[in-house]
Write an enzyme that holds these catalytic residues in place. Structure first.
Site: not given
Ligand code: KIV
Length: 262
Positions: A42, A179
């Site tokens: 997202d 994260e």
């Molecule tokens: O939406 C995204 O790009 C993510 C990554 C940062 C793991 O969830």
């Protein structure tokens, strides 16, 4: 690479590489690389649509990104993010979002956090859809967290993230993204779980890494958090190419005779 290979790779001590992608052109390039998995995150809201957070992207928009990526990278496993609140409005709404993303061609879905939706995770898994968890800095909760900040530094936060990881494993997740957490927390979770952890800003003691494609290509020279490594100065290279083209147009140097029809 299949879903089952995530756990097998952990068992064999082999690292997993994952990268985000949102469009057909980049997906074609990724399809020709050794990358293990693609995440249609997202983060598309920010990277592709210029939003200031990941809150403003719908399931339909993400499904469109998934379709483009799957067309470009038919040989890669594609995981799709479930957007903000799509799994917090009851089981039926969650399953409708899952259905849209899977019918768009995703092989698995990813959702953030654990508290309050473990039953939904279980139901998605029992419906035959692999689920990836996401703990630590969960960007869909950016306002509750007070910004995009490292999570798990306080002992009670550390403990909660370790517990949530175990609960997500028990609920059936095949992998968990960690994260922006301290290295020690990521290492503790990685040792505690049989399923692999995929880190972003979580240090090296995890089972794999994920980066946002445009970030690691240096497409946004203003964005350089501590954890990010530029593998290309994409912004500078593309800017130079566009300026060369512009100059050629002004000087009648493009197109030449070979680039013109007789
Ligand atoms: O939406 C995204 O790009 C993510 C990554 C940062 C793991 O969830």
């Amino acid at each position: 690479m299949k879903i089952q290979d995530f756990k097998l790779k952990k068992e064999k001590n082999q690292k997993i590489s994952m990268i985000t992608c949102y469009d057909y052109s980049f997906a074609k390039i990724l399809n020709s690389t050794n990358i293990d998995a693609i995440l249609v995150g997202d983060s598309a809201a920010m990277v592709m649509h210029g939003e200031s957070s990941t809150l403003n992207i719908s399931t339909s928009q993400l499904a469109q990104h998934v379709k483009s990526v799957v067309r470009g990278a038919p040989q890669k496993i594609v995981i799709a993010d479930m957007p903000f609140l799509s799994y917090r409005k009851g089981l039926r709404a969650a399953m409708e979002a899952v259905e849209k993303l899977m019918k768009a061609g995703a092989h698995a879905v990813k959702l953030e956090g654990a508290s309050g939706h473990l039953e939904i995770v279980k139901h998605i898994v029992e419906s035959g859809v692999p689920v990836m968890g996401h703990l630590g800095l969960t960007p869909q909760s950016v306002h509750a967290l007070g910004g995009f900040k490292v999570q798990g530094r306080l002992p009670e936060e550390f403990k909660k993230i370790v517990e949530d990881a175990k609960l997500l494993e028990q609920a059936g997740c095949f992998s968990i993204v960690l994260e922006c957490v301290p290295k020690k927390l990521a290492a503790t979770i990685t040792q505690n779980l049989k399923i692999p952890t995929i880190g972003i800003g979580a240090g090296v003691d995890v089972d794999g890494q994920v980066l946002v494609l445009q970030d690691m290509l240096g497409m946004n020279s203003e964005f350089k958090p501590k954890f990010l490594r530029y593998y290309l100065n994409g912004f500078d290279h593309i800017q130079k190419a566009i300026n060369e083209y512009h100059a050629d147009v002004l000087e009648n140097a493009f197109p030449n005779d070979n680039e013109s029809y007789s």
